[in-house]
Design a protein around this motif. Structure first.
Motif, PDB file in Angstrom:
ATOM      1  N   PHE A   1       0.833  -1.204   0.000  1.00 48.34           N
ATOM      2  CA  PHE A   1       0.000   0.000   0.000  1.00 48.34           C
ATOM      3  C   PHE A   1       0.868   1.255   0.000  1.00 48.34           C
ATOM      4  O   PHE A   1       0.640   2.190  -0.770  1.00 48.34           O
ATOM      5  N   VAL A   2       1.887   1.261   0.869  1.00 48.48           N
ATOM      6  CA  VAL A   2       2.789   2.418   0.943  1.00 48.48           C
ATOM      7  C   VAL A   2       3.475   2.626  -0.408  1.00 48.48           C
ATOM      8  O   VAL A   2       3.586   3.756  -0.906  1.00 48.48           O
ATOM      9  N   ALA A   3       3.908   1.503  -1.019  1.00 44.19           N
ATOM     10  CA  ALA A   3       4.577   1.609  -2.319  1.00 44.19           C
ATOM     11  C   ALA A   3       3.616   2.168  -3.367  1.00 44.19           C
ATOM     12  O   ALA A   3       4.010   2.975  -4.214  1.00 44.19           O
ATOM     13  N   PHE A   4       2.341   1.766  -3.274  1.00 43.31           N
ATOM     14  CA  PHE A   4       1.353   2.256  -4.243  1.00 43.31           C
ATOM     15  C   PHE A   4       1.132   3.755  -4.075  1.00 43.31           C
ATOM     16  O   PHE A   4       1.060   4.503  -5.044  1.00 43.31           O
ATOM     17  N   VAL A   5       1.033   4.194  -2.803  1.00 48.79           N
ATOM     18  CA  VAL A   5       0.786   5.615  -2.533  1.00 48.79           C
ATOM     19  C   VAL A   5       1.957   6.465  -3.023  1.00 48.79           C
ATOM     20  O   VAL A   5       1.757   7.513  -3.632  1.00 48.79           O
ATOM     21  N   THR A   6       3.180   5.988  -2.768  1.00 55.69           N
ATOM     22  CA  THR A   6       4.343   6.787  -3.159  1.00 55.69           C
ATOM     23  C   THR A   6       4.703   6.561  -4.622  1.00 55.69           C
ATOM     24  O   THR A   6       5.548   7.269  -5.169  1.00 55.69           O
ATOM     25  N   GLY A   7       4.059   5.584  -5.242  1.00 53.41           N
ATOM     26  CA  GLY A   7       4.348   5.283  -6.647  1.00 53.41           C
ATOM     27  C   GLY A   7       3.644   6.232  -7.614  1.00 53.41           C
ATOM     28  O   GLY A   7       2.949   7.157  -7.195  1.00 53.41           O
TER      29      GLY A   7
END
Lengths: 265, 249
Positions: free
Chosen positions: B228-234
């Protein structure tokens, strides 16, 4: 009373439930009345909250008695078209969720509300003022007094009033010296319940009156805002509220006993 | 034997593939994260639930043992104290402040008017991130001396309510109960624009808010939380955040 021993399962379940109901209050008392109680009690945030709550609830009570008593008397004694319907509808605020009450007040008395422009013209601005706190309390709490007062006026022996009138008392003197004293324990109980409800008001107040220390931040709002940072004031105010709630219960019990309505005290 | 294997696989599959993710996020992220959550769920099959509140509320709840998988705060002040509970910190977005006023209420036209007589100003409480940034902004006006040295004292004297999160602040203006308020630029959503207008805030007074995000060490869905964090910062998450008025870090 039954002297037979309780079945153990019933005793266990009942005991667990009683513990569930009592434990949180006990925890609040022990945490709140700790060593920091007095210093925290004297902090401005706590004192301001107590002052705002005391002041606004007192105004609420005065308005409740002045306007609620005649209304309760009318509803209990006079018959007029729509009386039963009005009687039922006036209980609505008691069952309405407080935050819904707050929204209703906002849409009625707010600046863009139904009466807002008129109030604005009259130079009255309610939003974010202690007056808004009082209105929120009045709306949610006064119906408790109304109910009790109606029951009180209905329970007064009409013969006693009739006797006073025959003895030459005017209607006002008959009310003042016969009806009022006889109904008084009911009225007082209603008043205590109204006060307790007004003191606990949260949902309608935070929506309609906002939250500012020393102005509109009542005890419950102060507990809510203190929870975000320093738990101390929240614990102390919560402990105070537990003590107040206990005193309210005791008063209501004593009043019920004095009224002698057969309930065990 | 084969039947057992099949049964075990059937029971384990849903839990292994799709996780129930709980994300604690600052109120200002409400719209952007709701959209991100929908896209993320559609992409990965996880089920993301959000709890939006003032960052200080979420921080207190997490410190008291609330269970969550991801925490996104509107300030480091409400994030770093939880460093022991959180995994590595990433910055998900930046935000600026903006002054708003009701559309049909002409009382406040410039920043100077915030300190005007009889103006009803609503701010978030000082421990709410946006409340802290708002007070720093007033301090910056003081230091510039543009509107007099006691500008912030007069403006703070006009405060009629201190709210517990930024959306409550915006609500008070959109209902025309307050004459002005300080919120994030990203809070002026299309829905809010119908009832409020933006009062120009010179950029030299403005404050830049960093939004830190991290996974919780105690999370039972570590992989999904990190995804989720990777998706948000992606790329995709950032595009959604920008569309809702945030700046990319």
């Amino acid at each position: 009373m039954n002297a037979r021993p309780l079945p153990w399962a019933g005793a266990l379940l009942g005991g667990l439930f009683a513990a569930f109901l009592l434990l949180p209050t006990l925890v609040l008392l022990t945490r709140g009345l700790g060593a920091d109680f007095l210093p925290t009690l004297r902090s401005p945030a706590v004192l301001d909250a107590l002052r705002v709550s005391l002041w606004t609830t007192m105004v609420t009570l005065v308005i409740t008695v002045l306007t609620g008593t005649p209304l309760a008397y009318l509803l209990a004694r006079r018959d007029f078209p729509g009386r039963a319907l009005l009687d039922a509808l006036l209980d609505l605020p008691v069952v309405l969720p407080p935050v819904v009450a707050g929204l209703g007040l906002l849409l009625t008395f707010g600046r863009s509300g139904l009466l807002g422009p008129g109030l604005e013209l009259a130079g009255i601005s309610l939003a974010f003022s202690p007056a808004a706190v009082v209105l929120a309390q009045l709306f949610t709490a006064a119906p408790f007094y109304l109910r009790a007062a109606k029951a009180g006026f209905a329970a007064v022996d009409r013969d006693a009033e009739a006797a006073a009138l025959i003895d030459g008392a005017g209607p006002w003197r008959a009310f003042r010296f016969v009806t009022w004293p006889l109904a008084f324990p009911f009225l007082l109980e209603g008043l205590v319940l109204t006060w307790a409800r007004a003191l606990g008001e949260f949902g309608a107040t935070i929506l309609f009156a906002g939250s500012l220390q020393g102005q509109t931040r009542t005890v419950t709002l102060a507990i809510y805002s203190a929870l975000d940072s320093d738990l101390g004031p929240a614990l102390v105010l919560s402990a105070v509220m537990v003590v107040v709630a206990f005193s309210v219960l005791l008063t209501v019990r004593l009043l019920a006993a004095r009224r002698g309505d057969g309930r065990p005290s | 034997m084969n039947r057992w294997l099949l049964l075990t696989t059937l029971i384990l599959l849903p839990t292994a593939g799709a996780a129930n993710l709980t994300v604690f996020a600052a109120s200002s992220l409400t719209d952007a994260f709701t959209e991100i959550g929908r896209t993320f769920d559609a992409r990965t099959g996880h089920r993301t639930t959000f709890q939006f509140a003032g960052s200080q509320v979420l921080r207190t709840q997490l410190a008291a043992g609330a269970r969550a998988d991801v925490f996104a705060s509107a300030s480091d002040a409400q994030f770093t104290p939880l460093a022991g509970l959180l995994g590595p910190r990433a910055v998900l977005a930046r935000n600026r402040l903006t002054v708003i006023a009701p559309r049909n209420n002409p009382k406040v036209q410039t920043v100077r008017d915030l300190a005007g007589a009889g103006v009803r100003l609503v701010l978030a409480a000082p421990n709410v991130p946006v409340g802290d940034y708002s007070r720093r902004m007033l301090g910056a006006v003081d230091r510039a001396g543009t509107y007099g040295p006691d500008f912030s004292r007069r403006a703070l004297g006009n405060v009629v309510s201190e709210e517990s999160n930024v959306r409550q602040v915006a609500l008070k203006v959109s209902l025309n109960e307050a004459d002005a308020a300080v919120v994030y630029a990203s809070d002026v959503t299309p829905a809010l624009k119908k009832t409020v207008r933006v009062v120009p805030l010179p950029s030299r007074f403005n404050q830049l808010a960093d939004y830190p995000i991290g996974t919780l060490r105690a999370s039972a869905n570590g992989d999904a939380a990190r995804a989720f964090v990777a998706f948000v910062t992606g790329r995709e998450g950032q595009a959604i955040l920008r569309r809702w008025g945030f700046l990319s870090p």
